[in-house]
Design a protein around this motif. Structure first.
Motif, PDB file in Angstrom:
ATOM      1  N   GLU A  12       9.013  -6.114  -2.575  1.00 36.44           N
ATOM      2  CA  GLU A  12       8.949  -4.648  -2.600  1.00 36.44           C
ATOM      3  C   GLU A  12       9.577  -4.126  -3.893  1.00 36.44           C
ATOM      4  O   GLU A  12       9.109  -3.150  -4.470  1.00 36.44           O
ATOM      5  CB  GLU A  12       9.660  -4.077  -1.366  1.00 36.44           C
ATOM      6  CG  GLU A  12       9.259  -2.664  -1.002  1.00 36.44           C
ATOM      7  CD  GLU A  12       9.820  -1.621  -1.940  1.00 36.44           C
ATOM      8  OE1 GLU A  12       9.044  -0.772  -2.419  1.00 36.44           O
ATOM      9  OE2 GLU A  12      11.033  -1.629  -2.202  1.00 36.44           O
ATOM     10  N   SER A  31       1.907 -11.259   4.374  1.00 37.19           N
ATOM     11  CA  SER A  31       2.002  -9.946   4.989  1.00 37.19           C
ATOM     12  C   SER A  31       2.589  -8.923   4.007  1.00 37.19           C
ATOM     13  O   SER A  31       2.131  -7.778   3.922  1.00 37.19           O
ATOM     14  CB  SER A  31       2.834 -10.089   6.265  1.00 37.19           C
ATOM     15  OG  SER A  31       3.454  -8.902   6.598  1.00 37.19           O
ATOM     16  N   ALA A  32       3.576  -9.338   3.228  1.00 38.08           N
ATOM     17  CA  ALA A  32       4.166  -8.434   2.231  1.00 38.08           C
ATOM     18  C   ALA A  32       3.136  -8.085   1.152  1.00 38.08           C
ATOM     19  O   ALA A  32       3.029  -6.935   0.713  1.00 38.08           O
ATOM     20  CB  ALA A  32       5.409  -9.069   1.621  1.00 38.08           C
ATOM     21  N   LEU A  35      -0.029  -7.886   1.526  1.00 45.08           N
ATOM     22  CA  LEU A  35      -0.933  -6.927   2.163  1.00 45.08           C
ATOM     23  C   LEU A  35      -0.325  -5.529   2.120  1.00 45.08           C
ATOM     24  O   LEU A  35      -0.987  -4.546   1.744  1.00 45.08           O
ATOM     25  CB  LEU A  35      -1.142  -7.384   3.606  1.00 45.08           C
ATOM     26  CG  LEU A  35      -1.898  -6.493   4.568  1.00 45.08           C
ATOM     27  CD1 LEU A  35      -3.378  -6.472   4.202  1.00 45.08           C
ATOM     28  CD2 LEU A  35      -1.752  -7.006   6.008  1.00 45.08           C
ATOM     29  N   LEU A  36       0.953  -5.445   2.481  1.00 44.15           N
ATOM     30  CA  LEU A  36       1.638  -4.139   2.521  1.00 44.15           C
ATOM     31  C   LEU A  36       1.793  -3.543   1.128  1.00 44.15           C
ATOM     32  O   LEU A  36       1.925  -2.333   0.974  1.00 44.15           O
ATOM     33  CB  LEU A  36       2.998  -4.288   3.203  1.00 44.15           C
ATOM     34  CG  LEU A  36       2.930  -4.501   4.722  1.00 44.15           C
ATOM     35  CD1 LEU A  36       4.252  -5.027   5.263  1.00 44.15           C
ATOM     36  CD2 LEU A  36       2.537  -3.204   5.424  1.00 44.15           C
ATOM     37  N   LEU A  37       1.778  -4.395   0.125  1.00 46.94           N
ATOM     38  CA  LEU A  37       1.911  -3.904  -1.255  1.00 46.94           C
ATOM     39  C   LEU A  37       0.554  -3.571  -1.872  1.00 46.94           C
ATOM     40  O   LEU A  37       0.460  -3.242  -3.056  1.00 46.94           O
ATOM     41  CB  LEU A  37       2.632  -4.944  -2.117  1.00 46.94           C
ATOM     42  CG  LEU A  37       4.130  -5.082  -1.809  1.00 46.94           C
ATOM     43  CD1 LEU A  37       4.691  -6.347  -2.431  1.00 46.94           C
ATOM     44  CD2 LEU A  37       4.897  -3.855  -2.317  1.00 46.94           C
ATOM     45  N   GLY A  38      -0.512  -3.666  -1.055  1.00 44.92           N
ATOM     46  CA  GLY A  38      -1.838  -3.313  -1.558  1.00 44.92           C
ATOM     47  C   GLY A  38      -2.424  -4.366  -2.482  1.00 44.92           C
ATOM     48  O   GLY A  38      -3.299  -4.086  -3.287  1.00 44.92           O
ATOM     49  N   ARG A  84      -6.926  -6.981  -0.923  1.00 45.55           N
ATOM     50  CA  ARG A  84      -7.978  -6.000  -0.634  1.00 45.55           C
ATOM     51  C   ARG A  84      -8.620  -6.245   0.733  1.00 45.55           C
ATOM     52  O   ARG A  84      -9.072  -7.346   1.034  1.00 45.55           O
ATOM     53  CB  ARG A  84      -9.027  -6.030  -1.763  1.00 45.55           C
ATOM     54  CG  ARG A  84      -9.894  -4.789  -1.784  1.00 45.55           C
ATOM     55  CD  ARG A  84     -10.214  -4.283  -3.198  1.00 45.55           C
ATOM     56  NE  ARG A  84     -11.076  -3.101  -3.115  1.00 45.55           N
ATOM     57  CZ  ARG A  84     -10.632  -1.885  -2.792  1.00 45.55           C
ATOM     58  NH1 ARG A  84      -9.363  -1.672  -2.564  1.00 45.55           N
ATOM     59  NH2 ARG A  84     -11.489  -0.867  -2.708  1.00 45.55           N
ATOM     60  N   HIS A  85      -8.636  -5.186   1.549  1.00 48.39           N
ATOM     61  CA  HIS A  85      -9.163  -5.234   2.911  1.00 48.39           C
ATOM     62  C   HIS A  85      -8.482  -6.306   3.774  1.00 48.39           C
ATOM     63  O   HIS A  85      -9.009  -6.708   4.805  1.00 48.39           O
ATOM     64  CB  HIS A  85     -10.676  -5.468   2.917  1.00 48.39           C
ATOM     65  CG  HIS A  85     -11.428  -4.439   2.131  1.00 48.39           C
ATOM     66  ND1 HIS A  85     -11.253  -3.086   2.330  1.00 48.39           N
ATOM     67  CD2 HIS A  85     -12.311  -4.562   1.120  1.00 48.39           C
ATOM     68  CE1 HIS A  85     -12.017  -2.424   1.492  1.00 48.39           C
ATOM     69  NE2 HIS A  85     -12.662  -3.275   0.732  1.00 48.39           N
TER      70      HIS A  85
END
Lengths: 264, 264
Positions: free
Chosen positions: A219, A240-241, A243-246, A249-250
């Motif tokens: 983060e 997972s992190a 994913l949360l940081l964008g 994709r999808h």
């Protein structure tokens, strides 16, 4: 997130034993399993063998390359061993690591410059590991500045922001988070890297702490880590992190990992 | 970290059923278990009962207070229900929530002002939930400014920075992290709060995502969360993140939780 698999390290007893007995099958198995688990680079370290490091590090490089195609991370503080190992690499390795300690800097610089490799840069100078983010970021500034002036590409520099035990210094986690932020704020385009495990030294349930630490560092901006890719929970956390940081994709990578049973 | 226990919410089927059947024992059990698990406040919500919310919310307030001493978080968008529930509270509750939606703001403001309670402030205006950190922080700025001008203490304001699903918007996690940072940068002394679960909507293994999300939000500065305190893994994560942020001197709370078997 760039993952450097940390398992082939002579400070681990099983690896030291395998090196001593020249048990290439054991080491090669560790290499294959780490690649299978998602490592982008494989750390190789024979530093526990004082006086014989060159011999053992070059042996590690050869036998690991016999079974995997991923690049290596040559982990040594011995410039001679580094130079010898580098010559044997089939794929451009990562060099680990240069620091602001004068002797180490001077002996590593010529190798780093001529190699064109990625290089890990430790935020350490001759006074040791700085205990504040201010000083740690200043040491990083100095090193990045010098290396870039010597022609090293910013994109090849991986600043190891270092983790110390929160059990002995409450502020240790915060210093790492803050150092990551400052390094990126001052040098956009550079990378940061970190080995996690020191942070939880002396505490129970260390894996829980390490898992949280990596997400929190991500983060703050961390984009590379030296970890055990066979730690499924840690890898699931990283996915997972991401994913949360964008950065997924999808959620394609996350969902793929779920389908492969890697998130359980 | 301030923990608001989210379980007594009429959008949960079991709670709606218990409210409908006036099963106070079921609700009281949920209350006691959440306090036992570490909740600082208990959310009470009867919003699913349109037209009967006042009756049911005040009932919840009374029966929950019969068994626990922790303050409540009065969770309603109905100003009349809020005013009635507030009158019954034995301990100063948290009011949840005011927003920049004109009708809601105007009807809630007099209650918030005269109550002297902590208040949750949603970053929502009449255009809905802002999709960028820029706009979300701007809505927060406006609300904080207005409330402080009306005499509400900054320390009583809990800005709900909101989470949206990363499955439909890659940037949703980053928007939340960035909003947290901006709110603190502009208004030091204010608090931020968040319900987690929307972020993982539509994805497998949602708890893994929620667990990582809370640690990452805490690294960005989040100091309060509306969660299920009975989720042991989530609570263990929060304890571990607190430790890494230097908010648990000598790891005393972490080690105590370990000894009590709460980190497994």
């Amino acid at each position: 997130m760039l993952i450097v698999g940390e398992r082939i390290n002579s400070t681990r007893e099983s690896i030291a034993k395998a090196i001593r007995e020249q048990d290439s099958a054991f080491i090669q198995d560790e290499a294959k399993q780490q690649v299978e688990a998602g490592a982008d680079y494989l750390d190789v370290n024979a530093g526990a063998f004082m006086g014989e490091e060159l011999k053992y590090l070059t042996w590690l490089v050869e036998i690991v390359q016999d079974v995997v195609e991923k690049p290596l991370c040559l982990d040594t503080s011995n410039a001679e061993a580094l130079a010898a190992a580098l010559k044997l690499c089939k794929v451009k390795p990562m060099l680990s690591s240069i620091s602001a300690e004068k002797k180490r800097y001077d002996s590593f610089l010529p190798i780093v410059k001529s190699s064109g490799c990625k290089v890990v840069v430790l935020c350490i100078d001759d006074s040791g590991i700085p205990h504040t983010a201010d000083v740690r970021a200043k040491v990083a500034d100095g090193l990045i500045g010098s290396l870039v002036a010597e022609g090293v590409a910013l994109d090849d520099i991986y600043v190891d922001v270092l983790a110390q035990a929160v059990s002995t210094d409450d502020k240790a986690g915060g210093v790492t988070f803050e150092t990551i932020r400052r390094v990126y704020a001052t040098h956009p385009g550079v990378h940061t890297i970190l080995g996690l495990s020191n942070v939880s030294f002396g505490l129970p349930n260390r894996r829980l702490i390490n898992q949280n630490f990596v997400s929190m560092c991500m983060e703050a901006g961390l984009d590379s880590a030296i970890i055990d890719p066979k730690d499924k929970k840690l890898m699931a956390n990283i996915l997972s992190a991401n994913l949360l940081l964008g950065k997924d994709r999808h959620g394609m990578r996350y969902i793929k990992a779920f389908r492969e049973g890697k998130l359980e």
